[in-house]
Design a protein around this motif. Structure first.
Motif, PDB file in Angstrom:
ATOM      1  N   UNK B  98       0.828  -1.217   0.000  1.00 22.55           N
ATOM      2  CA  UNK B  98       0.000   0.000   0.000  1.00 22.55           C
ATOM      3  C   UNK B  98       0.857   1.259   0.000  1.00 22.55           C
ATOM      4  N   UNK B  99       1.879   1.247   0.850  1.00 24.57           N
ATOM      5  CA  UNK B  99       2.727   2.433   0.971  1.00 24.57           C
ATOM      6  C   UNK B  99       3.446   2.726  -0.352  1.00 24.57           C
ATOM      7  N   UNK B 100       3.931   1.662  -0.984  1.00 26.61           N
ATOM      8  CA  UNK B 100       4.657   1.871  -2.243  1.00 26.61           C
ATOM      9  C   UNK B 100       3.707   2.315  -3.368  1.00 26.61           C
ATOM     10  N   UNK B 101       2.447   1.830  -3.312  1.00 24.42           N
ATOM     11  CA  UNK B 101       1.509   2.153  -4.380  1.00 24.42           C
ATOM     12  C   UNK B 101       0.996   3.580  -4.278  1.00 24.42           C
ATOM     13  N   UNK B 102       0.599   3.976  -3.063  1.00 20.71           N
ATOM     14  CA  UNK B 102       0.014   5.328  -2.982  1.00 20.71           C
ATOM     15  C   UNK B 102       0.469   6.125  -1.765  1.00 20.71           C
TER      16      UNK B 102
END
Lengths: 419, 209
Positions: B98-102
Motif C-alpha cells: 500500500x505504501x509503495x503504491x500510494x
C-alpha cells in the motif's frame, strides 16, 4: 524503507550481530583511547595549573612532578626546610607551597602544607574550617565520600602511600581530627588530606621547636637566611624536612632565573610541570597511536564485513528487490534500503561500542586505583566521540555503496524471467 | 479502466517472441491468456505492466500509457514464485504494498482483505512459513490491497493441485469482481478455461480470440 531495512537486518541475525560486534569493538577501543587521552590530558593540565615550578630532591624530574602535583608516584627524597624561606624571599616568586608527604589514610595521601595550598587550587570548604592547629586535617571531597569521614572524627595515618601497601606502620600515637571537608574542585585536592607540615613532623616524632626559634630570630634580625645547608636527598632523616615546593612565578623572567638558581646553587632540582607534562603526554600519545591504528583497522574490517554481507544479500535477494520494484519502489528507494542497512548496522555498532566503552571505564575505574587517581570518569563524553560515531556510520554507508549500486541497476523483467 | 494493447512486437536477439500483438480488455472484464510454456505469455504481461519496453507498439490503461507510476497506482500483479518480500510477515507485506503504491497505509483494508481471502490467521507468518496455497492467497491479497483497476496473474495455479487450482481461480475471479478490477490471467493450464468467459490464445507470438 527504514522498517524494511530493519527487517532485512533482523532476517540474518547472526551476520548482523557479528558485523555490529566488530564495529562495536573498534568503536569501544577508539572511545577508550580518546577518553583516556583526553581525560588524562585535561586532568594533568588542571592539576598543574598555577604551578610554574616544582622544587624537590634530585632524581627524575618526571617522578618529582608526578609525586608532588599529581600524587601518583613516590617522592624523589627530602629537601631542607630552609629552602622554603629561601624561595619565598626571592622577589621573582609570588607563591611557594610547601609539601610534606609520607603517609596515607586508606590510600588517600596525607599532605603537610599550609594555607597557600588552598589558595593555589582555589579550594573552598564545603563544611567546617581550615586546619589551624596541631593534628587538624581538612579532607578532600572524594576522601569524605569514600571513607565516610565526618567533621570531628579522628583517624590514624599509615606510613607509605598505598592503602595496604605501606610498611604497615600505623601512627596510633598521633591521630588526626577532621576539622573541614573541601567542596569538590575537580583537581587532585579532591583525593588529598591536608594538614599542617608541623603535624606531619609530629606524627613522625620529628622535633621542630628549633625552627620556630630560628624563625623568631630571623624575624628579629629582619635579615636574609644565610644557612644554605645541603639538602639530604634520599636519606631518611629526623630533621624537619620537606618533600617538595610548588612555586608560582611573579613574572615571566622568573622562568629563567629561578630554575637556574635552584639547579646551580643548591643540591635540589627544579622541574617545570609544563615540560614534564608535555613529555608524559608525548609518551602517552605514542603508545595510544599504535592502538588507535589497530582500532581503525578493526573498524575497516567491520566495514568490509558489512560490504561482503550486503554484496551476498544483493545477489541472494534479487527476487525480493525485483518484487519491490514491481510493487512500485523506485530504483532510488531500493538503493536507499541497502544503504540504510549498512548505516543502521554501523550506527548500532557505533552506539553499542560507545556505551560499552563508557560502561567499561566505569567498571575498570572501580577496580584500578591508578585510573581513579588520573581522574578518569565514566560518563564524560568528549567532542571527538561524535566525530568517531559519524566516521563509523560513514564506513557503513561506504560499505553499502557498491551493493546498493548493484541493486539500483536490477532489471525486474530480467529477474522475473529467470524466476 | 480499459486496457488497450496495440501492435506489440518483442524480440530477444534473433528470436521474435511477440508479433504485432493487440488486444483490448474492457473495464471489469475477465480473460484467460492461454499458451504453452515459452510461448511469450510472461513477456506479454511484462510489457502490459510496463516492466519491459517492447520493440514496437503501445499499451494504455484508461487512455494513459503504462509506466511505473500507472503500474504502482492501478495494476496489481501476482507471480507464480515471487509472491512476498521474504523478510516481512504477510501483514507487513500488504502494508508495504500500500505504501509503495500510494504512499499511505490502510490497516483496516489490509485486515479486511486478509479475512476475505481466509488467511487472517496467518497475518503474522513469514513467507517461508506458509503453504503453497497460503502463499498464493497472500500474493493475491498483496495485489488487491492497493485497490487495482487491473489485476494480472502470471501462472497463479501452476504449483497447485487440481482442488487448489479451482479454488484459487475462483478466488481471483471473485476478488477482481468485488474490487471492480479487470482480470487477465496468463496460464498454460487449460483446466481454467471453463471458469472464464473469454480465452485469448497466444501462439507463435500472436494473440487470437
Amino acid at each position: 524503507m527504514i522498517s524494511l531495512a530493519l527487517a532485512y537486518l533482523r532476517d540474518r541475525p547472526l551476520t548482523t550481530a557479528l558485523n555490529v560486534l566488530l564495529l562495536a569493538i573498534s568503536v569501544a577501543m577508539l572511545v577508550l583511547l580518546l577518553q583516556f587521552g583526553e581525560q588524562a590530558r585535561e586532568r594533568l593540565e588542571r592539576d598543574a595549573a598555577g604551578v610554574d615550578l616544582v622544587v624537590g630532591a634530585k632524581g627524575s624530574p618526571l617522578q618529582l612532578i608526578l609525586s608532588s602535583i599529581f600524587h601518583i608516584d613516590q617522592p624523589t627524597g627530602n629537601i631542607p626546610h630552609n629552602s622554603l624561606d629561601r624561595l619565598r624571599s626571592n622577589p621573582a616568586v609570588s607563591r611557594v607551597v610547601p609539601l610534606a608527604l609520607g603517609d596515607n589514610f586508606r590510600g588517600f595521601r596525607i599532605v603537610g602544607t599550609d594555607a597557600t595550598f588552598a589558595q593555589s587550587y582555589s579550594l573552598e570548604l564545603a563544611e567546617g574550617a581550615q586546619f589551624d592547629g596541631p593534628m587538624q586535617a581538612v579532607i578532600g571531597s572524594r576522601v569524605a565520600e569514600e571513607t565516610g569521614a565526618q567533621l570531628g572524627q579522628r583517624f590514624i595515618g599509615n606510613h607509605g602511600f598505598a592503602n595496604g601497601n605501606g610498611d604497615g606502620q600505623g601512627h596510633d600515637h598521633a591521630p588526626f581530627e577532621t576539622v573541614g571537608i573541601l567542596a569538590p574542585s575537580g583537581t587532585v585536592a579532591d583525593r588529598l588530606i591536608l594538614t599542617s607540615v608541623e603535624s606531619v613532623w609530629d606524627v613522625h616524632g620529628i622535633s621542630h621547636d628549633h625552627l620556630e626559634e630560628d624563625q623568631e630570630s630571623h624575624d628579629h634580625d629582619n635579615g636574609e637566611t644565610t644557612n644554605a645547608s645541603a639538602p639530604q636527598s634520599h636519606i631518611p632523616s629526623l630533621e624537619p624536612d620537606l618533600t617538595a615546593l610548588l612555586v608560582t612565578y611573579r613574572n615571566a623572567s622568573a622562568a629563567i632565573r629561578v630554575p637556574a638558581m635552584v639547579n646551580r646553587l643548591t643540591e635540589m632540582q627544579a622541574a617545570v610541570p609544563a615540560i614534564e607534562t608535555a613529555r608524559l603526554l608525548e609518551l602517552l600519545d605514542a603508545s595510544i597511536e599504535g592502538i588507535r591504528v589497530f582500532a581503525w583497522l578493526l573498524a575497516a574490517t567491520g566495514g568490509l564485513a558489512i560490504f561482503v554481507a550486503l554484496l551476498n544479500m544483493a545477489r541472494g535477494r534479487e527476487g525480493d528487490l525485483a518484487l519491490l520494484r514491481v510493487m512500485g519502489a523506485s530504483p532510488i528507494q531500493v538503493f536507499a534500503t541497502v544503504i540504510l542497512e549498512g548505516v543502521i548496522a554501523a550506527a548500532v555498532g557505533a552506539v553499542a561500542g560507545w556505551i560499552g566503552a563508557h560502561a567499561l571505564i566505569g567498571i575498570v575505574r572501580s577496580q584500578f586505583a591508578t585510573l581513579t587517581d588520573l581522574g578518569l570518569t565514566a560518563w564524560a563524553p568528549v567532542s571527538g566521540e561524535a566525530f568517531l560515531i559519524l566516521a563509523v556510520i560513514a564506513i557503513g554507508a561506504l560499505a553499502a555503496l557498491i551493493p546498493a549500486a548493484q541493486v539500483y541497476r536490477i532489471d525486474p523483467a530480467r529477474v522475473l524471467a529467470r524466476s | 479502466m480499459q486496457l488497450e494493447v496495440s501492435g506489440i512486437g518483442l524480440s530477444y536477439g534473433d528470436t521474435r517472441v511477440l508479433r504485432d500483438v493487440s488486444l483490448v480488455l474492457d473495464s471489469g472484464e475477465q480473460a484467460l491468456l492461454l499458451g504453452a510454456s515459452g510461448s511469450g505469455k510472461s513477456s506479454l504481461l511484462n510489457v502490459i505492466c510496463g516492466l519491459q519496453t517492447p520493440d514496437s507498439g503501445t499499451v494504455t490503461l484508461g487512455d494513459q500509457p503504462v509506466h511505473d507510476g500507472v503500474r504502482k497506482a492501478h495494476i496489481g500483479i501476482i507471480f507464480q514464485t515471487l509472491r512476498l518480500v521474504s523478510a516481512l510477515n504477510v501483514r507487513a507485506n500488504l502494508l508495504l504494498a500500500q505504501r509503495l503504491a500510494n504512499g499511505v497505509q490502510n490497516a483496516a483494508k489490509v485486515d479486511e482483505t486478509l479475512e476475505q481471502l481466509g488467511i487472517n490467521h496467518r497475518a503474522k507468518a513469514r513467507p517461508f512459513e506458509l503453504s503453497q496455497g497460503e502463499a498464493q492467497r497472500a500474493a493475491i491479497a498483496r495485489a488487491l490491497v492497493v485497490s487495482p483497476k487491473l489485476l494480472i496473474a502470471d501462472e497463479p495455479t501452476s504449483a497447485l493441485d487440481k482442488g487448489n487450482t479451482k479454488v484459487v481461480a475462483e478466488m481471483l475471479i471473485e476478488a477482481a469482481r468485488s474490487a471492480g478490477a479487470s482480470l487477465l490471467i496468463a496460464t498454460h493450464d487449460d483446466r481454467l478455461t471453463s471458469q472464464f468467459g473469454r480465452t485469448l490464445m497466444l501462439e507463435n507470438g500472436k494473440v487470437t480470440g
